[in-house]
Design a protein around this motif. Structure first.
Motif, PDB file in Angstrom:
ATOM      1  N   LYS A   1      -7.433 -16.097  14.076  1.00 51.68           N
ATOM      2  CA  LYS A   1      -6.457 -16.048  12.991  1.00 51.68           C
ATOM      3  C   LYS A   1      -6.655 -14.722  12.269  1.00 51.68           C
ATOM      4  CE  LYS A   1      -5.049 -20.263  13.710  1.00 51.68           C
ATOM      5  NZ  LYS A   1      -3.712 -20.503  14.292  1.00 51.68           N
ATOM      6  N   TRP A   2      -5.565 -14.046  12.016  1.00 51.89           N
ATOM      7  CA  TRP A   2      -5.627 -12.763  11.308  1.00 51.89           C
ATOM      8  C   TRP A   2      -4.849 -12.865   9.997  1.00 51.89           C
ATOM      9  CZ3 TRP A   2      -6.807  -7.414  13.160  1.00 51.89           C
ATOM     10  CH2 TRP A   2      -7.677  -7.428  14.264  1.00 51.89           C
ATOM     11  N   LEU A   3      -5.479 -12.365   8.924  1.00 52.17           N
ATOM     12  CA  LEU A   3      -4.848 -12.382   7.601  1.00 52.17           C
ATOM     13  C   LEU A   3      -4.723 -10.960   7.085  1.00 52.17           C
ATOM     14  CD1 LEU A   3      -6.965 -15.258   6.024  1.00 52.17           C
ATOM     15  CD2 LEU A   3      -4.554 -15.374   6.629  1.00 52.17           C
ATOM     16  N   TRP A   4      -3.604 -10.684   6.446  1.00 55.19           N
ATOM     17  CA  TRP A   4      -3.441  -9.368   5.829  1.00 55.19           C
ATOM     18  C   TRP A   4      -3.459  -9.520   4.316  1.00 55.19           C
ATOM     19  CZ3 TRP A   4       1.224  -6.675   3.688  1.00 55.19           C
ATOM     20  CH2 TRP A   4       0.901  -5.368   3.327  1.00 55.19           C
ATOM     21  N   ARG A   5      -4.411  -8.840   3.653  1.00 55.16           N
ATOM     22  CA  ARG A   5      -4.515  -8.886   2.193  1.00 55.16           C
ATOM     23  C   ARG A   5      -3.965  -7.582   1.638  1.00 55.16           C
ATOM     24  NH1 ARG A   5      -3.964  -9.451  -2.782  1.00 55.16           N
ATOM     25  NH2 ARG A   5      -5.622 -10.273  -4.109  1.00 55.16           N
ATOM     26  N   CYS A   6      -2.818  -7.669   0.980  1.00 59.08           N
ATOM     27  CA  CYS A   6      -2.190  -6.483   0.394  1.00 59.08           C
ATOM     28  C   CYS A   6      -2.620  -6.356  -1.068  1.00 59.08           C
ATOM     29  CB  CYS A   6      -0.677  -6.622   0.486  1.00 59.08           C
ATOM     30  SG  CYS A   6       0.202  -5.293  -0.333  1.00 59.08           S
ATOM     31  N   HIS A   7      -3.115  -5.200  -1.450  1.00 56.52           N
ATOM     32  CA  HIS A   7      -3.581  -5.005  -2.834  1.00 56.52           C
ATOM     33  C   HIS A   7      -2.631  -4.141  -3.653  1.00 56.52           C
ATOM     34  CE1 HIS A   7      -7.710  -6.640  -2.222  1.00 56.52           C
ATOM     35  NE2 HIS A   7      -7.465  -6.291  -0.974  1.00 56.52           N
ATOM     36  N   ILE A   8      -1.584  -3.620  -3.010  1.00 56.92           N
ATOM     37  CA  ILE A   8      -0.743  -2.643  -3.729  1.00 56.92           C
ATOM     38  C   ILE A   8       0.618  -3.245  -4.093  1.00 56.92           C
ATOM     39  CG2 ILE A   8      -1.880  -0.647  -2.695  1.00 56.92           C
ATOM     40  CD1 ILE A   8       0.525  -0.445  -0.761  1.00 56.92           C
ATOM     41  N   ASP A   9       1.342  -2.504  -4.932  1.00 61.05           N
ATOM     42  CA  ASP A   9       2.679  -2.911  -5.359  1.00 61.05           C
ATOM     43  C   ASP A   9       3.674  -2.515  -4.267  1.00 61.05           C
ATOM     44  OD1 ASP A   9       5.169  -3.195  -6.443  1.00 61.05           O
ATOM     45  OD2 ASP A   9       4.720  -2.168  -8.322  1.00 61.05           O
ATOM     46  N   LEU A  10       4.130  -3.517  -3.518  1.00 63.78           N
ATOM     47  CA  LEU A  10       5.042  -3.255  -2.399  1.00 63.78           C
ATOM     48  C   LEU A  10       6.488  -3.583  -2.772  1.00 63.78           C
ATOM     49  CD1 LEU A  10       3.752  -4.558   1.057  1.00 63.78           C
ATOM     50  CD2 LEU A  10       4.342  -2.240   0.417  1.00 63.78           C
TER      51      LEU A  10
ATOM     52  N   PHE B   1      -0.640 -11.554  -1.334  1.00 67.91           N
ATOM     53  CA  PHE B   1      -0.259 -10.541  -2.328  1.00 67.91           C
ATOM     54  C   PHE B   1      -0.877 -10.870  -3.683  1.00 67.91           C
ATOM     55  CE2 PHE B   1       2.970 -10.441   0.941  1.00 67.91           C
ATOM     56  CZ  PHE B   1       3.182  -9.080   1.128  1.00 67.91           C
ATOM     57  N   SER B   2      -0.960  -9.829  -4.532  1.00 67.06           N
ATOM     58  CA  SER B   2      -1.535 -10.006  -5.870  1.00 67.06           C
ATOM     59  C   SER B   2      -0.501 -10.425  -6.904  1.00 67.06           C
ATOM     60  CB  SER B   2      -2.178  -8.700  -6.351  1.00 67.06           C
ATOM     61  OG  SER B   2      -3.202  -8.326  -5.479  1.00 67.06           O
ATOM     62  N   SER B   3       0.764 -10.325  -6.543  1.00 61.92           N
ATOM     63  CA  SER B   3       1.828 -10.736  -7.462  1.00 61.92           C
ATOM     64  C   SER B   3       3.008 -11.178  -6.609  1.00 61.92           C
ATOM     65  CB  SER B   3       2.229  -9.565  -8.360  1.00 61.92           C
ATOM     66  OG  SER B   3       3.484  -9.810  -8.953  1.00 61.92           O
ATOM     67  N   ALA B   4       3.717 -12.189  -7.062  1.00 63.58           N
ATOM     68  CA  ALA B   4       4.898 -12.641  -6.307  1.00 63.58           C
ATOM     69  C   ALA B   4       5.920 -11.511  -6.211  1.00 63.58           C
ATOM     70  CB  ALA B   4       5.504 -13.864  -6.996  1.00 63.58           C
ATOM     71  N   ALA B   5       5.915 -10.615  -7.208  1.00 66.40           N
ATOM     72  CA  ALA B   5       6.875  -9.501  -7.215  1.00 66.40           C
ATOM     73  C   ALA B   5       6.596  -8.506  -6.093  1.00 66.40           C
ATOM     74  CB  ALA B   5       6.817  -8.787  -8.565  1.00 66.40           C
ATOM     75  N   PHE B   6       5.374  -8.508  -5.557  1.00 69.05           N
ATOM     76  CA  PHE B   6       5.020  -7.558  -4.496  1.00 69.05           C
ATOM     77  C   PHE B   6       5.338  -8.110  -3.098  1.00 69.05           C
ATOM     78  CE2 PHE B   6       1.222  -6.086  -7.332  1.00 69.05           C
ATOM     79  CZ  PHE B   6       2.129  -5.585  -8.261  1.00 69.05           C
ATOM     80  N   ALA B   7       5.602  -9.397  -3.011  1.00 71.18           N
ATOM     81  CA  ALA B   7       5.816 -10.019  -1.701  1.00 71.18           C
ATOM     82  C   ALA B   7       7.124  -9.520  -1.083  1.00 71.18           C
ATOM     83  CB  ALA B   7       5.840 -11.528  -1.863  1.00 71.18           C
ATOM     84  N   LYS B   8       7.195  -9.594   0.247  1.00 68.33           N
ATOM     85  CA  LYS B   8       8.376  -9.129   0.959  1.00 68.33           C
ATOM     86  C   LYS B   8       8.989 -10.298   1.720  1.00 68.33           C
ATOM     87  CE  LYS B   8       9.191  -5.455   0.756  1.00 68.33           C
ATOM     88  NZ  LYS B   8       9.904  -4.865  -0.424  1.00 68.33           N
TER      89      LYS B   8
END
Lengths: 226, 441
Positions: free
Chosen positions: B176-185, B208-215
């Motif tokens: 299983k691979w997980l991607w942890r994004c730390h930036i404002d996307l 993501f660190s914020s729902a606003a950064f999710a894609k």
């Protein structure tokens, strides 16, 4: 000597023990977003039940340390991003204790928002200061080693379990039981024959105190009966 | 006005001058180590008792028990410095204590790889950029080198941020691979995002660190807030004597109100805007402004930002600007603890962990409504959200003149962090997600 000995009152055993569980959750980001109250209404109609749960029950628990002025995410966003104070007040007054299913809670939210937008059509499409992002709760049950066979043990366990356990049994239980009650009151009434304590505990207001405050009140009520 | 410190304590700052032109040296020689101190041993889970309920720690142990013997590989781009490396340094010993085989690998590359990634970082956070095939060739070539070099044999692989994203080509069927994004996307450059997106969609989930950064992705996306370690040098309680000593060293008067922003000297943190807000507030309330950060010596842009700060501050001796070495966590901690109000007036922000740190210290916080800050500051409840320099100035005045309200904000903020933003909460979330992915829940 035997005559002087005072008998220690026995605490009656319950018919069945109370097993304490706890829960944790992950927050999943959903596809729905709202940039206006009209969009919020549309998304609220179609979002998952796990979303409604997250933005009402779960957020209440995440902000339990705030004893005044925080009820659910919909009310908070309506106030802070849409500046619709009247609607925010109405939404904040929605009490999850009045609902035993998420479907009924959703219906109430949708009706309240829909009626407001019919009355105040200018508010429907006005852009919010920031979007509302729908999220959803994924809940995971966690067993604990705590079990109570009588009231004394029950009070003792209540002091030791996490606040997540209090949330699980006292707040979220309503949806599981589909009753206007909670796991603690159910056990006290059905298994410990203490309907009086059950009723008192069910009247504790978790909107105006922290989960630790709720815990302390339950312990007080139970210990007063020992 | 004070000048920034040199990187070591061997160079004293320029003296400050009063308006009358009288020489006033307010700062002694700061007692900051020239080299990094040896880090203290990492805490064990038991060390968090008293900060977190022991029942909560037991719940973590129970979840971890489901994963006992499983292996997790964590991969990022830097071994030292920055939030990701700091967090991994704290969380890996806890995973090992819980009998999970945690391993940390860092991707490597030449200077060209570093500059490409720096450019990608700016572009993914909304900056202008011209993506060329040559740039992509550099990225792909170094990823290939790292794929050859690294061992990916673990049950779960977690890639932190975008730099190692393309390593997912090495995944095998049962992993299983997980991607942890730390930036404002939230507003990425379309070409750069278009390059990374297909790789990201090969992961099992993104965080993501914020729902606003999710894609809008084809994989599940989760919201994990970054967390702070209450036992780290940056956040542990300090003796008041030490706090006073640090303030004295930096020429800060603890008897007068202190307003502080702790941040790198970058445009996105708007330190010049903080000085403007301070000057507006100072017309009506007495206070000192402390701007403390690090990294100026390494980054040319920071020097420009710092010049702008000095220009804005003029000759005001109550503006204290501190460029501290990266290992000054204890001093930064002391500055936060000494502050009456803490500001984070960012124009752009990832999560804003400095806000979390200030809230944890029960300080009233004024934060811009950008990035992850609104997730931490519930306006008028856990802090004050602002949208302008004038708004920031007003809130500085209000909080300095309403200490009861400021105190209540601080208390609520501390509780918010305790419930939602501590390392133990983060550890629990990781364990639950891994457990769920491996079908153990």
């Amino acid at each position: 000597l035997a005559a002087q000995h005072t008998a220690i009152p026995q605490i009656p055993k319950a018919k069945a023990p109370f097993y304490f569980n706890s829960a944790t959750h992950l927050v999943r980001v959903e596809r729905e977003q709202a940039h206006s109250l009209g969009e919020l209404l549309d998304a609220m109609r179609g979002c998952s039940e796990a979303s409604i749960f997250q933005h009402t029950y779960q957020t209440l628990a995440e902000h339990h340390f705030i004893r005044q002025g925080f009820s659910n995410d919909f009310a908070h966003w309506t106030f802070s991003a849409c500046n619709e104070i009247g609607l925010a007040e109405q939404l904040a007054a929605i009490d999850v204790r009045n609902f035993t299913t998420i479907a009924n809670l959703r219906t109430e939210l949708v009706n309240m928002l829909g009626e407001y937008l019919d009355r105040v059509p200018r508010a429907r499409d006005r852009a919010a200061a920031e979007p509302f992002y729908f999220c959803a709760s994924e809940l995971f049950l966690i067993p604990t080693p705590f079990a109570a066979a009588d009231l004394a043990e029950f009070a003792d366990c209540l002091r030791k379990v996490s606040v997540h356990s209090i949330q699980h049994h006292f707040i979220d239980a309503r949806l599981r039981l589909r009753l206007s009650s909670n796991d603690f009151s159910q056990w006290l009434e059905v298994d410990a024959d203490r309907a009086d304590l059950a009723a008192k505990i069910n009247r504790i207001d978790f909107y105006t105190q922290t989960l630790n405050g709720v815990r302390a009140k339950i312990v007080d009520i139970v210990e007063s009966a020992l | 006005m004070s000048q920034p410190l040199a990187k070591s304590d061997t160079t004293l700052p320029q003296p400050a001058n009063t308006q009358e032109g009288t020489f006033v040296e307010r700062r002694k020689r700061p007692r900051i180590a020239i080299e990094p101190r040896n880090p203290p041993p990492p805490p064990s889970l038991k060390d968090y008792e008293g900060i977190v309920d022991s029942a909560d720690l037991d719940e973590i142990r129970w979840i971890a028990h489901q994963l006992r013997g499983k292996s997790i590989k964590l991969i990022n781009a830097t071994a030292l410095g920055g939030t990701i490396a700091d967090t991994l340094n704290r969380i890996i010993p806890l995973l090992k204590e819980l009998e999970i085989q945690a391993q940390w690998d860092v991707i490597t590359g030449g200077n060209d790889f570093y500059y490409v990634n720096k450019a990608f970082l700016g572009a993914l956070q909304g900056g202008a950029y011209q993506l060329t095939p040559e740039v992509l060739d550099v990225y792909v070539a170094y990823i290939e080198q790292n794929r050859q070099r690294l061992d990916f044999g673990a049950d779960i692989v977690v890639a932190h941020d975008f730099q190692p994203v393309a390593l997912v080509q090495s995944r095998t069927q049962h992993q299983k691979w997980l991607w942890r994004c730390h930036i404002d996307l939230s507003n990425p450059h379309p070409d750069v995002w278009g390059f990374f997106r297909p790789y990201i969609e090969r992961y099992d989930a993104a965080i993501f660190s914020s729902a606003a950064f999710a894609k809008n992705l084809r994989i599940p996306q989760y919201l994990f807030y970054p967390s702070l370690d209450p036992l780290s040098e940056m956040n542990k309680p300090l003796d008041d004597e030490f706090v006073t000593r640090v303030c004295e060293d930096f020429g800060i008067d603890r008897k007068r109100p202190i307003v502080t922003q702790i941040s790198r000297f970058e445009r996105g943190k708007d330190p010049a805007g903080v000085v403007q807000a301070y000057k507006l507030a100072k017309k009506y309330v007495d206070c000192q402004l402390v701007l403390a950060g690090s990294g100026v010596n390494e980054d040319p842009e920071s020097k420009l930002v710092l010049d702008q700060v000095f220009e804005e501050a003029g000759d005001d001796p109550d503006v204290i600007v501190l460029n501290l070495p990266p290992w000054s966590s204890l001093e930064m901690n002391a500055l936060q603890q000494a502050s009456d109000v803490i500001v984070q007036k960012s124009l752009q922000e990832g999560f804003g962990l400095t806000v979390t740190e200030a809230l944890w210290k029960s300080k009233p916080v004024i934060g811009s409504a950008v990035g992850g800050i609104p997730a931490q500051i519930v306006h008028k409840i856990t802090g004050m959200l602002v949208h302008s320099i004038e708004g920031c100035a007003y809130q500085i005045r209000y909080l300095l003149t309403h200490p009861d309200f400021a105190h209540q904000l601080g208390r609520n903020g501390h509780e918010h962090v305790k419930e939602n933003l501590l390392i133990t909460r983060s550890l629990k979330s990781w364990l639950v997600l891994c457990s769920s992915l491996l079908g153990r829940s």
